[in-house]
Design a protein around this motif. Structure first.
Motif, PDB file in Angstrom:
ATOM      1  N   ASP A 193      25.757  38.790  74.460  1.00 44.81           N
ATOM      2  CA  ASP A 193      26.986  38.083  74.814  1.00 44.81           C
ATOM      3  C   ASP A 193      27.405  38.334  76.250  1.00 44.81           C
ATOM      4  O   ASP A 193      28.380  37.772  76.724  1.00 44.81           O
ATOM      5  N   VAL A 194      26.688  39.229  76.917  1.00 49.55           N
ATOM      6  CA  VAL A 194      27.025  39.541  78.303  1.00 49.55           C
ATOM      7  C   VAL A 194      25.910  39.000  79.190  1.00 49.55           C
ATOM      8  O   VAL A 194      24.777  39.468  79.121  1.00 49.55           O
ATOM      9  N   ALA A 195      26.252  38.006  79.995  1.00 52.32           N
ATOM     10  CA  ALA A 195      25.235  37.448  80.886  1.00 52.32           C
ATOM     11  C   ALA A 195      25.206  38.250  82.176  1.00 52.32           C
ATOM     12  O   ALA A 195      26.205  38.842  82.568  1.00 52.32           O
ATOM     13  N   ALA A 233      35.188  44.280  89.883  1.00 48.82           N
ATOM     14  CA  ALA A 233      36.371  43.447  90.095  1.00 48.82           C
ATOM     15  C   ALA A 233      36.934  43.006  88.742  1.00 48.82           C
ATOM     16  O   ALA A 233      36.214  43.014  87.747  1.00 48.82           O
ATOM     17  N   PRO A 234      38.206  42.615  88.708  1.00 49.74           N
ATOM     18  CA  PRO A 234      38.781  42.149  87.449  1.00 49.74           C
ATOM     19  C   PRO A 234      37.982  40.973  86.892  1.00 49.74           C
ATOM     20  O   PRO A 234      37.533  40.117  87.648  1.00 49.74           O
ATOM     21  N   GLY A 235      37.792  40.966  85.586  1.00 51.05           N
ATOM     22  CA  GLY A 235      37.126  39.842  84.942  1.00 51.05           C
ATOM     23  C   GLY A 235      35.616  39.828  85.050  1.00 51.05           C
ATOM     24  O   GLY A 235      34.976  38.845  84.706  1.00 51.05           O
ATOM     25  N   LYS A 238      33.823  44.206  82.271  1.00 57.46           N
ATOM     26  CA  LYS A 238      33.730  45.644  81.997  1.00 57.46           C
ATOM     27  C   LYS A 238      34.075  45.936  80.541  1.00 57.46           C
ATOM     28  O   LYS A 238      33.338  46.634  79.849  1.00 57.46           O
ATOM     29  N   THR A 239      35.199  45.386  80.100  1.00 61.11           N
ATOM     30  CA  THR A 239      35.611  45.609  78.719  1.00 61.11           C
ATOM     31  C   THR A 239      34.551  45.048  77.769  1.00 61.11           C
ATOM     32  O   THR A 239      34.167  45.690  76.789  1.00 61.11           O
ATOM     33  N   LEU A 240      34.074  43.874  78.115  1.00 61.98           N
ATOM     34  CA  LEU A 240      33.067  43.216  77.285  1.00 61.98           C
ATOM     35  C   LEU A 240      31.817  44.081  77.164  1.00 61.98           C
ATOM     36  O   LEU A 240      31.258  44.264  76.086  1.00 61.98           O
ATOM     37  N   ILE A 370      26.394  32.804  82.389  1.00 60.89           N
ATOM     38  CA  ILE A 370      27.722  33.006  81.788  1.00 60.89           C
ATOM     39  C   ILE A 370      28.268  31.677  81.280  1.00 60.89           C
ATOM     40  O   ILE A 370      28.798  31.577  80.174  1.00 60.89           O
ATOM     41  N   ALA A 399      35.318  36.091  83.817  1.00 56.66           N
ATOM     42  CA  ALA A 399      36.536  35.646  83.145  1.00 56.66           C
ATOM     43  C   ALA A 399      36.964  34.274  83.668  1.00 56.66           C
ATOM     44  O   ALA A 399      37.426  33.426  82.914  1.00 56.66           O
ATOM     45  N   TYR A 402      34.743  31.694  82.256  1.00 55.07           N
ATOM     46  CA  TYR A 402      35.142  31.446  80.873  1.00 55.07           C
ATOM     47  C   TYR A 402      36.314  30.472  80.851  1.00 55.07           C
ATOM     48  O   TYR A 402      36.325  29.513  80.095  1.00 55.07           O
TER      49      TYR A 402
HETATM   50  P1  ADP Z   1      37.173  43.083  82.812  1.00 60.40           P
HETATM   51  O1  ADP Z   1      37.383  44.067  81.717  1.00 60.40           O
HETATM   52  O2  ADP Z   1      36.085  43.461  83.748  1.00 60.40           O
HETATM   53  O3  ADP Z   1      38.419  42.706  83.542  1.00 60.40           O
HETATM   54  P2  ADP Z   1      36.572  41.404  80.613  1.00 60.40           P
HETATM   55  O4  ADP Z   1      35.485  42.154  79.975  1.00 60.40           O
HETATM   56  O5  ADP Z   1      37.910  41.547  80.005  1.00 60.40           O
HETATM   57  O6  ADP Z   1      36.665  41.736  82.141  1.00 60.40           O
HETATM   58  O7  ADP Z   1      36.162  39.884  80.675  1.00 60.40           O
HETATM   59  C1  ADP Z   1      37.016  38.864  80.276  1.00 60.40           C
HETATM   60  C2  ADP Z   1      36.245  37.738  79.644  1.00 60.40           C
HETATM   61  O8  ADP Z   1      35.421  37.092  80.617  1.00 60.40           O
HETATM   62  C3  ADP Z   1      35.296  38.201  78.583  1.00 60.40           C
HETATM   63  O9  ADP Z   1      35.921  38.302  77.355  1.00 60.40           O
HETATM   64  C4  ADP Z   1      34.249  37.115  78.594  1.00 60.40           C
HETATM   65  O10 ADP Z   1      34.667  36.015  77.845  1.00 60.40           O
HETATM   66  C5  ADP Z   1      34.208  36.698  80.043  1.00 60.40           C
HETATM   67  N1  ADP Z   1      33.118  37.370  80.757  1.00 60.40           N
HETATM   68  C6  ADP Z   1      33.235  38.237  81.775  1.00 60.40           C
HETATM   69  N2  ADP Z   1      32.031  38.650  82.214  1.00 60.40           N
HETATM   70  C7  ADP Z   1      31.121  38.038  81.433  1.00 60.40           C
HETATM   71  C8  ADP Z   1      29.682  38.063  81.388  1.00 60.40           C
HETATM   72  N3  ADP Z   1      28.965  38.794  82.233  1.00 60.40           N
HETATM   73  N4  ADP Z   1      29.078  37.310  80.451  1.00 60.40           N
HETATM   74  C9  ADP Z   1      29.809  36.566  79.593  1.00 60.40           C
HETATM   75  N5  ADP Z   1      31.136  36.501  79.588  1.00 60.40           N
HETATM   76  C10 ADP Z   1      31.809  37.208  80.498  1.00 60.40           C
END
Ligand code: ADP
Ligand code: MG
Ligand code: ZN
Length: 641
Positions: A193-195, A233-235, A238-240, A370, A399, A402
């Motif tokens: 799920d992580v590209a 950077a945000p989005g 990282k959380t994913l 992505i 993000a 998305y």
């Molecule tokens: P961060 O924690 O870095 O701010 P998130 O993990 O919350 O970012 O990402 C937010 C959303 O953006 C994810 O839930 C996903 O839908 C999308 N996203 C971000 N990076 C990717 C990725 N590499 N591949 C697929 N989806 C991504």
């Protein structure tokens, strides 16, 4: 390396604690109003029991002692029961009354003082009755205890209410962590799920391996990193990615956000951390994820803005917990931040978050991947070319991509179409970059003219200077916070930029300011964002990219309180260079604008009339005014407001 293919999560027999069960208990209680009702009912019940007993003990009318004395003298009373200092009188006619005497004196003495003779008294049978222990204590304590119990109940229910607001809480004062159970397939995220983020995934595979079969590693005496910090950077996902590690390994994922600690009472944060680690250890192997750790992990004790005790205590507790790990502990702590520069060095010491994984903004290929992931659930029209969208979105985070796909789907749905088209996606690029068009925000005539000249200034300088990006579209329709904007298409995906490009960019960005100043002999607050952008850019040129001839090819560190990598003297030189770069750029912008004043007027007039000028019309205006447009190259998009 272990295969990355998702595996069926192992049945976690070893975990004595099921996080979901805990969750359910915490959430399963009655509602707040139900609680309040119960409290009130219990209170009323206690009150009525009390008054019942009171009433039982003192059933009838009370008479003063003098009346008792005269009634005894008159022989009307057959018996008296003395109970402590209260008297129960039974009259010869069968009626009952009560009275009270002085507790320190006996009944005969008391009555004697009222003139009752011993003979008269002897006709009355007197029973001295000790109050029963229970009755005595109940009557003495109940008036004090009942309100106390009531207050305690209110506090108890209020505290439950506080927890309820925080949703997934375990019990008061305990960790507010969210838990993702590996058995819950609907919540499961895997590497698939992580590209992109190839390197980050590679690094994290080791952790997945360890969590899957810790024994293999522990038997051979390998020490697995306790702490991994994800930077990006945000989005950027990282959380994913952290969730994907848990999903791949099939272990529970305990997550908590650093920002949640900041608004809490002193001491609560530390106890939450303690509880969180305890829970995770019970459920081991497990992952603890501290999102936005910079919120608690900023450099301590700088005294900037006053110390935040809660933050420090929370951070200290995290450090204490991590230091206290046994080498055999099967818990891995992951953390995420987009501000690695502000982190307390203590966090990054060996044995703590000593493993760092950086996630970059996706490049073109990753962006396409992505987009594909997020297109999985959306029917796409035959004309959709995600590669083109990926090409046009340099600098977009995962993000943002998305939300681009999502906006596209919303546009299609609003027009009652079953498929998302390429045009939907192209329109979404702008929408994600700038926020929705604010049709309701009407500029006054003067504001509109000013904005038109401002944008025309950007566009003109961009078109004339050799290394600035060609203009794609200009608009005075306000979007998001911007009154107007100029959309530019850079020649290449800007991975690397040269000094000449930077200088032309700064001049083009100042074009708006210069046009305002020249035409209206005044400046507005409009260009404040432009100024922020160029100041940061000019500064980066000097301190990061070594693009200043005066200071040479040196990368200077960030200067902060308590961290002074260079002297005051150098700082002054840097400031002077930044201001020289900006002054030079301003002069160049002014020269272009005064040289091509006719072109500027034409662009501004067209903008005022049409509000949006596309590339073709814009280039016609340029040619009409003797400026050769730049060659077309469709790559990314940059925007100047
Ligand atoms: P961060 O924690 O870095 O701010 P998130 O993990 O919350 O970012 O990402 C937010 C959303 O953006 C994810 O839930 C996903 O839908 C999308 N996203 C971000 N990076 C990717 C990725 N590499 N591949 C697929 N989806 C991504
Ligand atoms: Mg996040
Ligand atoms: Zn501007």
């Amino acid at each position: 390396m272990a295969p990355t293919a998702p595996k069926k999560p192992k049945n976690k027999k070893t975990a004595p604690l099921s996080p979901r069960r805990g969750l359910k208990n915490a959430l399963g209680g009655p509602s707040f109003f139900g609680n309040l009702l119960t409290t009130v009912l219990i209170f009323l019940l206690l009150m009525s029991i009390y008054s019942l007993i009171e009433g039982f003990v003192q059933p009838t009318s009370s008479v003063p002692l003098s009346v008792v004395a005269s009634d005894v003298g008159a022989g009307k009373i057959s018996s008296i029961t003395v109970n402590g200092d209260s008297l129960n009188l039974t009259y010869t006619d069968g009626s009952e009354k009560t009275s009270r005497k002085d507790p320190s004196a006996g009944l005969p003495e008391t009555l004697a003082t009222y003139g009752v003779t011993p003979e008269e008294l002897s006709k009355v049978s007197i029973t001295i009755q000790g109050q029963s222990g229970f009755q005595f204590w109940f009557l003495t304590l109940a008036p004090i205890l009942i309100p106390l119990v009531f207050i305690a109940l209110i506090f108890w229910f209020l505290s439950r209410q506080v927890k309820g607001a925080g949703m997934q809480a375990f019990s008061f004062g305990q960790s507010k962590a969210r838990v993702i159970d590996p058995a819950d397939l609907s919540q499961r995220v895997t590497f698939a799920d992580v590209a992109g983020a190839r390197e980050a995934k590679e690094e994290l595979l080791e952790i997945v391996d360890f969590l899957k079969s810790p024994k293999k590693f522990l038997d051979i005496g390998a020490r697995i990193p306790k702490g991994i910090i994800l930077m990006g950077a945000p989005g950027t996902g990282k959380t994913l990615l952290a969730r994907a590690v848990a999903g791949e390994a099939g272990v529970p994922f305990f997550s908590i956000s650093g920002s949640e600690f900041v608004e809490m009472f002193v001491g609560v944060g530390a106890s939450r951390v303690r509880d969180l680690f305890q829970l995770a250890k019970k459920a081991a192997p497990a992952i603890i994820f501290v999102d936005e750790i910079d919120a608690v992990g900023r450099v301590r004790g700088t005294g900037v803005g006053g110390g935040n005790d809660e933050r420090e205590q929370t951070l200290n507790q995290i450090l204490v917990e991590m230091d206290g790990f046994e080498p055999t502990e099967k818990v891995v702590v992951m953390a995420a931040t987009n501000r690695p520069d502000v982190l307390d060095p203590a966090l990054l010491r060996p044995g703590r978050f000593d493993r760092r994984v950086t996630i970059d903004l996706p490049d073109r290929r990753d962006r396409e991947e992505i987009l594909k992931i997020h297109a999985r659930t959306k029917p796409l029209g035959p004309d959709v070319a995600l590669a083109v969208i990926a090409e046009r979105t340099p600098g977009f985070s995962g993000a943002e991509l998305y939300s681009l796909m999502n906006e596209g789907a919303i546009l299609a749905a609003r027009e009652n179409r079953k498929e998302v088209t390429q045009y939907d996606l192209i329109r979404s690029i702008e929408k994600v970059m700038l926020g929705p068009e604010r049709k309701s925000h009407l500029l006054s005539k003067r504001e509109k003219e000013l904005t038109a000249y401002h944008e025309a200034g950007h566009a003109l300088v961009s078109s004339v200077l050799e290394y600035a990006d060609p203009v794609h579209k200009i608009s005075v329709i306000s979007r998001g916070r911007a009154a107007g904007y100029t959309l530019k298409l850079p020649f290449e995906d800007k991975k690397m930029q040269s000094k000449k490009q930077f200088l032309d960019d700064i001049a083009a960005t100042l074009g708006g300011y210069v046009a305002e100043e020249m035409l209206f002999d005044d400046v507005t607050t409009g260009p404040s964002n432009d100024l922020m952008v160029i100041t940061a850019l000019a500064r980066d040129m000097v301190v990061r990219y070594g693009m200043s001839d005066k200071l040479g090819p040196i990368a200077f560190g960030e200067r902060a309180l308590g961290n002074e990598p260079y002297s005051e003297e150098v700082a002054a030189k840097i400031d002077a260079e930044v201001s020289r770069i900006i002054t030079d750029a301003k002069a160049r912008a002014a020269q272009v604008i005064s040289e091509h004043r006719k072109a500027l007027d034409a662009i501004a007039k067209e903008l005022t009339e049409k509000e949006t000028v596309e590339r073709d019309e814009f280039e016609k205006l340029l040619i009409a005014n003797g400026i050769t447009p730049k060659k077309k190259e469709e790559e990314g998009v940059t925007i100047t407001t």
